[in-house]
Design a protein around this motif. Structure first.
Motif, mmCIF file in Angstrom:
data_model
loop_
_atom_site.group_PDB
_atom_site.id
_atom_site.type_symbol
_atom_site.label_atom_id
_atom_site.label_comp_id
_atom_site.label_asym_id
_atom_site.label_seq_id
_atom_site.Cartn_x
_atom_site.Cartn_y
_atom_site.Cartn_z
ATOM 1 N N VAL A 390 7.630 -5.713 -2.273
ATOM 2 C CA VAL A 390 6.642 -5.933 -1.062
ATOM 3 C C VAL A 390 5.192 -5.635 -1.426
ATOM 4 O O VAL A 390 4.159 -6.134 -0.876
ATOM 5 C CB VAL A 390 7.229 -4.852 -0.071
ATOM 6 N N TYR A 391 5.019 -4.838 -2.291
ATOM 7 C CA TYR A 391 3.420 -4.638 -2.631
ATOM 8 C C TYR A 391 2.759 -5.202 -4.049
ATOM 9 O O TYR A 391 1.597 -5.337 -3.987
ATOM 10 C CB TYR A 391 3.147 -3.045 -2.587
ATOM 11 N N LEU A 392 3.691 -5.806 -4.758
ATOM 12 C CA LEU A 392 3.343 -6.261 -5.942
ATOM 13 C C LEU A 392 2.318 -7.556 -5.852
ATOM 14 O O LEU A 392 1.425 -7.672 -6.527
ATOM 15 C CB LEU A 392 4.660 -6.733 -7.062
ATOM 16 N N PRO A 393 2.613 -8.446 -4.936
ATOM 17 C CA PRO A 393 1.531 -9.219 -4.784
ATOM 18 C C PRO A 393 -0.019 -8.922 -4.355
ATOM 19 O O PRO A 393 -0.880 -9.164 -4.953
ATOM 20 C CB PRO A 393 2.012 -10.164 -3.281
ATOM 21 N N THR A 394 0.147 -7.783 -3.546
ATOM 22 C CA THR A 394 -1.246 -7.269 -3.244
ATOM 23 C C THR A 394 -1.738 -6.503 -4.416
ATOM 24 O O THR A 394 -3.078 -6.548 -4.617
ATOM 25 C CB THR A 394 -1.181 -6.177 -1.965
ATOM 26 N N TYR A 395 -1.133 -5.738 -5.133
ATOM 27 C CA TYR A 395 -1.413 -5.148 -6.329
ATOM 28 C C TYR A 395 -2.096 -5.879 -7.562
ATOM 29 O O TYR A 395 -3.100 -5.673 -7.922
ATOM 30 C CB TYR A 395 -0.248 -4.340 -6.899
ATOM 31 N N LEU A 396 -1.385 -7.054 -7.653
ATOM 32 C CA LEU A 396 -1.625 -8.032 -8.929
ATOM 33 C C LEU A 396 -3.020 -8.845 -8.104
ATOM 34 O O LEU A 396 -3.879 -9.198 -9.011
ATOM 35 C CB LEU A 396 -0.689 -9.148 -8.897
ATOM 36 N N LYS A 397 -3.139 -9.009 -7.099
ATOM 37 C CA LYS A 397 -4.358 -9.771 -6.119
ATOM 38 C C LYS A 397 -5.618 -8.929 -6.401
ATOM 39 O O LYS A 397 -6.741 -9.407 -6.703
ATOM 40 C CB LYS A 397 -4.207 -10.230 -4.882
ATOM 41 N N THR A 398 -5.064 -7.733 -6.244
ATOM 42 C CA THR A 398 -6.551 -6.611 -5.811
ATOM 43 C C THR A 398 -6.723 -6.024 -7.291
ATOM 44 O O THR A 398 -7.711 -6.126 -7.841
ATOM 45 C CB THR A 398 -6.091 -5.392 -5.118
ATOM 46 N N GLY A 399 -5.849 -5.770 -8.002
ATOM 47 C CA GLY A 399 -6.017 -5.024 -9.513
ATOM 48 C C GLY A 399 -6.520 -6.094 -10.645
ATOM 49 O O GLY A 399 -7.060 -5.713 -11.471
ATOM 50 N N TYR A 400 -5.826 -7.431 -10.451
ATOM 51 C CA TYR A 400 -5.969 -8.222 -11.520
ATOM 52 C C TYR A 400 -6.703 -9.462 -10.974
ATOM 53 O O TYR A 400 -6.823 -10.498 -11.867
ATOM 54 C CB TYR A 400 -4.716 -8.626 -12.115
ATOM 55 N N ASP A 401 -7.020 -9.702 -9.862
ATOM 56 C CA ASP A 401 -7.889 -10.664 -9.304
ATOM 57 C C ASP A 401 -6.952 -12.143 -9.331
ATOM 58 O O ASP A 401 -7.521 -13.174 -9.738
ATOM 59 C CB ASP A 401 -9.192 -10.881 -9.978
#
Length: 561
Positions: A390-401
């Motif tokens: 549930v959180y990986l999309p947000t993590y990747l979008k925020t942390g790796y742009d």
């Protein structure tokens, strides 16, 4: 246990004057109570009554582990077959356990509590045997009034290794599809979290709350749904859960995506789809013998790939059409599945239906050690999977742009690998034991989380770390329910599954909120990943000490009986 001369008669029952083998009575009552059974005076009287029949020659005894049949205390073997315990018409044999008074399940040796498999003697009909529960157990031979003992014979072992019937695999397939469809619906909001954050101007915490609400509702809902499945069976519960999930899916697609309040309300009821897990585990478990149950539950667990369907299709469908499109498609699939399930699904023959009130059953379930052990481990294994899904999309979008679509695709790869490894975890547990599998997977999670806490480059180190954790979390989730299948009483599998599943879902509820809060405060996810590594280390130590000891003690107890 064989009724033999070793057990001296020490007392007589007042209503018959026949001698009673008191050591056997004591051993049977002790075994029943060790499994959490609540025995009352009528239960104990019933045990003694059956033993009196054995001593009077009205009851025959089956051989133990293929050994030479021995005479009862006061009776004869009288033609009972040495293997399989197949007695002549009208002959009854004492069951060597206190079992349920409800319809008996297809049984395996009485000493292996909570595990059953179909057994046949030479040219004999099917045998139904009880496991340790509330009432004294006499098993029944199919199509007759003959009563037989479920004993540990060589023929029983051979039958236990036989392939599961084709109908069992059909039921497993339908249950897995139902699990996947409901999980698809359950995960619809997660891929759209970044979109809603932008369009509704949400904070990081509000976005995390949006995707976490269905998780916590679906998790807590598994407790009553698991208990209801024990009572009514998967044939009833699967169509009901699927049909009930249609309502919030349609609401979110047609009217509930215009504000945070509307999304939270729809997400709350969307959590119903997440309770399907607590329906499927006891349903599938009842269809398979013990030595195949780890694999079967692992295959069923592949239904959690429904979250991958959502990750791969939701954003694309919204971009190509409208926000309503993925919700409408999912509602249509749920409707079709609910109809098929109502027509085709069948519960396993001889399914034990608990008669105790729900409160008493839940209290008994909470007293079982396996409930708490499996809950703790599942909170880490499945909770970690849910948190990343549930959180990986947000993590990747925020942390790796990354773009929203790229992040969703990578999350889908994470989910698919975890899904593929879940039956592998069950299969390995059937062969190596669940403790070894859990220890290995938790060690991998520990190393992967520590590696990712340094935020390495996504290619290749970050990708390898995430994929390794995906494989470990999937296999670990399968191993936990292989442990449940070994240690939980058969008539409490649904209740245990509900509580363990709730723990797993709640384990996935906290990390997204924590990660969002930590990133908002420190601008980094490193602390959250270090905490994951610490939790994995504690779970690893617990597995190698408390869980290993409990499983060893359980095995020794079973063998001693």
């Amino acid at each position: 246990m064989v009724l033999s001369r070793e057990y001296a008669t020490t007392s007589r029952m007042p209503f018959t004057g026949r001698p009673v083998a008191e050591p056997i009575v004591t051993e049977m009552i002790g075994a029943a109570r060790a499994e959490g059974a609540h025995l009352e005076v009528p239960d104990i009287v019933g045990i003694r009554s059956l033993l009196q029949l054995a001593q009077a020659g009205e009851v025959r005894n089956a051989s133990h582990a293929g050994a030479r049949p021995r005479r009862g205390l006061a009776g004869k073997q009288s033609g009972a077959r040495r293997r399989g315990g197949a007695a002549g018409p009208g002959t009854r044999t004492v069951s060597a356990a206190a079992g349920t008074h409800d319809p008996c399940r297809p049984g395996v040796p009485w000493r292996t509590v909570a595990e059953e498999s179909p057994t046949r003697g030479a040219r004999g009909p099917r045998v139904f045997a009880c496991d340790l529960c509330r009432r004294t157990g006499v098993s029944k031979r199919e199509g007759t009034d003959s009563m037989v003992q479920s004993s540990m014979t060589e023929s029983g072992r051979a039958a236990a290794g036989a392939p599961a019937p084709g109908r069992a695999w059909l039921m497993l397939t339908l249950a897995t599809v139902g699990f996947a469809v409901n999980f698809w619906a359950w995960a619809l909001l997660s891929p759209l979290g970044p979109r809603f954050k932008d369009t509704l101007d949400l904070t990081s915490f509000q976005q995390s709350l949006l995707v976490a609400v269905p998780v916590v509702v679906g998790s807590l809902g598994r407790i009553p749904v698991g208990a209801l499945t024990d009572r009514f069976g998967g044939r009833v519960m699967f169509p009901i859960i699927s049909a009930a999930t249609i309502v919030p899916v349609l609401y979110l697609g047609l009217a509930g995506h215009s504000s945070l309040t509307a999304l939270l309300a729809g997400g709350f009821f969307l959590g119903i789809g997440g309770t399907a897990f607590a329906v499927g585990v006891p349903f599938v478990s009842a269809w398979f013998p013990p030595e195949r149950r780890g694999l079967a539950i692992g295959v069923f667990g592949m239904g959690m790939g429904g979250t991958a369907i959502s990750a791969l299709t939701t954003v694309k469908l919204v971009d190509a059409n409208s926000v309503a499109t993925p919700f409408l498609i999912t509602a249509g699939v749920l409707t079709a599945y609910a109809a098929v399930a109502a027509l085709v699904l069948r519960d396993a023959p001889g399914r034990t239906v608990p008669s105790e009130p729900l409160r008493r059953r839940m209290a008994a379930t909470l007293r079982l050690g396996v409930t708490w052990q499996a809950s703790a481990l599942y909170a880490v294994a499945f909770g970690g999977y849910v948190a990343f899904s549930v959180y990986l999309p947000t993590y990747l979008k925020t942390g790796y742009d990354l773009t929203q679509a790229d992040a969703a695709n990578r999350m889908a790869g994470f989910v698919l690998l975890a899904v593929a490894m879940r039956p592998m975890g069950g299969w390995l547990s059937d062969r190596m034991g669940p403790v070894r599998v859990l220890a290995g997977t938790l060690a991998v999670v520990l190393v992967g989380a520590l590696t990712q806490s340094f935020t390495p480059a996504l290619a290749p180190v970050g990708t390898i770390a995430f994929l390794a954790m995906a494989a470990a979390l999937g296999a670990g989730s399968g191993a936990v329910f292989a442990l449940v299948a070994l240690m939980a009483p058969a008539n409490k599998v649904g209740s245990v599954t509900g509580i363990v599943g709730a723990a797993g879902g709640l384990g996935g509820f906290v990390p997204p909120l924590l990660m969002g809060s930590l990133y908002g405060a420190y601008g980094s996810y490193a602390i959250g990943l270090i905490l994951l590594a610490a939790v994995a280390a504690v779970a690893l130590a617990f597995t190698e000490t408390g869980v290993r000891h409990a499983l060893t003690r359980r095995t020794r107890t079973a063998h001693s009986h």
